[in-house]
Design a protein around this motif. Structure first.
Motif, mmCIF file in Angstrom:
data_model
loop_
_atom_site.group_PDB
_atom_site.id
_atom_site.type_symbol
_atom_site.label_atom_id
_atom_site.label_comp_id
_atom_site.label_asym_id
_atom_site.label_seq_id
_atom_site.Cartn_x
_atom_site.Cartn_y
_atom_site.Cartn_z
ATOM 1 N N ARG A 73 0.834 -1.195 0.000
ATOM 2 C CA ARG A 73 0.000 0.000 0.000
ATOM 3 C C ARG A 73 0.877 1.256 0.000
ATOM 4 N NH1 ARG A 73 -5.485 -1.094 -0.657
ATOM 5 N NH2 ARG A 73 -6.012 0.707 0.618
ATOM 6 N N ALA A 74 0.472 2.238 -0.792
ATOM 7 C CA ALA A 74 1.216 3.498 -0.897
ATOM 8 C C ALA A 74 0.837 4.429 0.249
ATOM 9 C CB ALA A 74 0.929 4.168 -2.229
ATOM 10 N N SER A 75 1.810 5.186 0.712
ATOM 11 C CA SER A 75 1.567 6.168 1.774
ATOM 12 C C SER A 75 1.330 7.544 1.163
ATOM 13 C CB SER A 75 2.765 6.230 2.717
ATOM 14 O OG SER A 75 3.890 6.789 2.051
ATOM 15 N N ASP A 76 0.826 8.474 1.976
ATOM 16 C CA ASP A 76 0.631 9.849 1.512
ATOM 17 C C ASP A 76 1.961 10.473 1.095
ATOM 18 O OD1 ASP A 76 -2.074 9.737 1.925
ATOM 19 O OD2 ASP A 76 -2.029 10.714 3.888
ATOM 20 N N ALA A 77 3.022 10.201 1.855
ATOM 21 C CA ALA A 77 4.332 10.765 1.526
ATOM 22 C C ALA A 77 4.829 10.236 0.181
ATOM 23 C CB ALA A 77 5.340 10.430 2.630
ATOM 24 N N GLU A 78 4.587 8.971 -0.107
ATOM 25 C CA GLU A 78 5.018 8.398 -1.383
ATOM 26 C C GLU A 78 4.218 8.984 -2.534
ATOM 27 O OE1 GLU A 78 6.500 4.022 0.250
ATOM 28 O OE2 GLU A 78 4.361 4.402 -0.126
ATOM 29 N N ARG A 79 2.940 9.242 -2.316
ATOM 30 C CA ARG A 79 2.129 9.875 -3.358
ATOM 31 C C ARG A 79 2.651 11.282 -3.643
ATOM 32 N NH1 ARG A 79 -1.902 7.634 0.034
ATOM 33 N NH2 ARG A 79 -2.826 5.731 -0.861
ATOM 34 N N GLU A 80 2.954 12.037 -2.590
ATOM 35 C CA GLU A 80 3.456 13.395 -2.773
ATOM 36 C C GLU A 80 4.810 13.384 -3.482
ATOM 37 O OE1 GLU A 80 2.083 16.202 -2.420
ATOM 38 O OE2 GLU A 80 0.328 15.790 -1.185
ATOM 39 N N ALA A 81 5.646 12.392 -3.202
ATOM 40 C CA ALA A 81 6.948 12.301 -3.862
ATOM 41 C C ALA A 81 6.776 12.078 -5.357
ATOM 42 C CB ALA A 81 7.780 11.177 -3.247
ATOM 43 N N VAL A 108 4.101 12.994 -7.129
ATOM 44 C CA VAL A 108 3.555 14.242 -7.674
ATOM 45 C C VAL A 108 4.674 15.246 -7.919
ATOM 46 C CG1 VAL A 108 2.114 16.257 -7.116
ATOM 47 C CG2 VAL A 108 1.253 13.944 -6.701
ATOM 48 N N GLU A 109 5.633 15.339 -7.003
ATOM 49 C CA GLU A 109 6.765 16.251 -7.195
ATOM 50 C C GLU A 109 7.626 15.809 -8.372
ATOM 51 O OE1 GLU A 109 9.564 19.304 -6.727
ATOM 52 O OE2 GLU A 109 7.455 19.087 -6.178
ATOM 53 N N GLN A 110 7.821 14.500 -8.535
ATOM 54 C CA GLN A 110 8.577 13.990 -9.676
ATOM 55 C C GLN A 110 7.875 14.345 -10.989
ATOM 56 O OE1 GLN A 110 9.392 9.792 -9.459
ATOM 57 N NE2 GLN A 110 10.427 9.723 -11.437
ATOM 58 N N LEU A 111 6.559 14.281 -10.994
ATOM 59 C CA LEU A 111 5.787 14.655 -12.179
ATOM 60 C C LEU A 111 5.919 16.144 -12.468
ATOM 61 C CD1 LEU A 111 2.544 12.591 -11.471
ATOM 62 C CD2 LEU A 111 4.318 12.055 -13.150
ATOM 63 N N ARG A 112 5.885 16.954 -11.409
ATOM 64 C CA ARG A 112 6.019 18.406 -11.595
ATOM 65 C C ARG A 112 7.366 18.757 -12.213
ATOM 66 N NH1 ARG A 112 8.397 22.595 -9.891
ATOM 67 N NH2 ARG A 112 9.659 21.386 -8.419
ATOM 68 N N TYR A 155 -2.696 10.728 -6.763
ATOM 69 C CA TYR A 155 -3.418 10.915 -5.506
ATOM 70 C C TYR A 155 -4.458 9.821 -5.265
ATOM 71 C CZ TYR A 155 -1.401 15.491 -4.466
ATOM 72 O OH TYR A 155 -0.543 16.503 -4.139
ATOM 73 N N THR A 156 -4.907 9.137 -6.316
ATOM 74 C CA THR A 156 -5.895 8.079 -6.134
ATOM 75 C C THR A 156 -5.259 6.690 -6.134
ATOM 76 O OG1 THR A 156 -6.339 8.033 -8.529
ATOM 77 C CG2 THR A 156 -7.741 9.445 -7.173
ATOM 78 N N ALA A 157 -3.940 6.617 -6.359
ATOM 79 C CA ALA A 157 -3.254 5.325 -6.366
ATOM 80 C C ALA A 157 -3.255 4.730 -4.957
ATOM 81 C CB ALA A 157 -1.825 5.482 -6.862
ATOM 82 N N THR A 158 -3.348 3.409 -4.905
ATOM 83 C CA THR A 158 -3.364 2.737 -3.600
ATOM 84 C C THR A 158 -2.150 1.850 -3.373
ATOM 85 O OG1 THR A 158 -4.680 0.922 -4.524
ATOM 86 C CG2 THR A 158 -5.878 2.755 -3.489
ATOM 87 N N MET A 195 -4.609 18.954 -2.789
ATOM 88 C CA MET A 195 -3.811 18.339 -3.849
ATOM 89 C C MET A 195 -2.858 19.364 -4.448
ATOM 90 S SD MET A 195 -6.712 15.963 -5.706
ATOM 91 C CE MET A 195 -5.638 15.548 -7.089
ATOM 92 N N ASN A 196 -1.627 18.951 -4.697
ATOM 93 C CA ASN A 196 -0.615 19.818 -5.290
ATOM 94 C C ASN A 196 -0.744 19.749 -6.807
ATOM 95 O OD1 ASN A 196 1.602 21.369 -5.856
ATOM 96 N ND2 ASN A 196 3.110 19.800 -5.313
ATOM 97 N N VAL A 197 -1.613 20.583 -7.371
ATOM 98 C CA VAL A 197 -1.948 20.519 -8.795
ATOM 99 C C VAL A 197 -1.400 21.754 -9.519
ATOM 100 C CG1 VAL A 197 -4.013 19.135 -8.385
ATOM 101 C CG2 VAL A 197 -4.191 21.638 -8.397
#
Length: 217
Positions: free
Chosen positions: A8-16, A18-22, A43-46, A163-165
């Protein structure tokens, strides 16, 4: 033993991710619509596997990007005087944008643009004309300014709070004219390469973009 990809993915891993995508977007590797789609999917990945799918075609996090000389910060203008000016398809946004419509129309479609800045700044002026700015649903749109005997309006499906959009900031000035910012659900569709990603993550177009009614331009 559990496969690491199914952890399972954590919130911190999701944010990481998102930053890589940015960072990939600023490097010119993703268009605005790809960045928005992948950000929402992150953000919806599990699971770790779902997050890995979003970055498998991008440099690893922490890789040193190839830096290019910083572009001059001059504003790029789109002008329409008693006529129409339209900018669609793939194009680069690495500076502030300006649109002026005087008894004419300016249409600025940012969905397939390569956005090299963290925030897209646009100055829009409509005098007895219309400025229409099209963005992917899910971006954060900030529209300020004034309208005198005219209208300024945002019709974009917003991302969930927190969400960091991507951010599109519009300074609009309308005099007997209209300034409108609208998203995919209200615009003519473009060919999107993300159907496979959405299907993999169990997201339907209706979940992402809501009402299928669309506006012409």
């Amino acid at each position: 033993m559990t496969d690491s990809g199914e952890l399972r993915a954590s919130d911190a891993e999701r944010e990481a991710v998102v930053e890589q995508l940015r960072v990939a977007s600023v490097d010119g590797r993703l268009t605005l619509v790809e960045l928005t789609d992948r950000t929402e999917a992150a953000y919806t990945a599990t699971t770790h596997a779902e997050l890995a799918l979003l970055t498998q075609d991008l440099p690893a996090a922490g890789a040193v990007p190839v830096t290019a000389p910083a572009p001059e910060r001059k504003k790029r203008w789109f002008l329409a005087f008693m006529g129409d000016t339209k900018r669609r398809g793939k194009w680069r946004v690495d500076q502030e944008l300006g649109a002026v419509a005087v008894m004419g129309d300016v249409v600025m479609d940012l969905r397939e643009a390569e956005v090299r800045t963290d925030v897209i700044d646009i100055t829009a002026v409509a005098v007895m004309g219309d400025v229409k700015i099209i963005v992917p649903d899910g971006v954060d749109v900030d529209l300020d300014g004034f309208a005198f005997m005219g209208d300024k309006k945002v019709d974009v499906l917003e991302a969930a709070p927190g969400m960091n959009v991507p951010v599109v900031r519009v300074h609009g000035y309308a005099v007997m004219g209209d300034i409108k910012v609208y998203g995919d659900a209200r615009a003519k569709p473009i060919k999107r390469g993300w159907s496979a990603w959405r299907e993999h993550l169990g997201l339907t177009p209706g979940q992402l973009y809501g009402d299928p009614r669309r506006l012409g331009d």
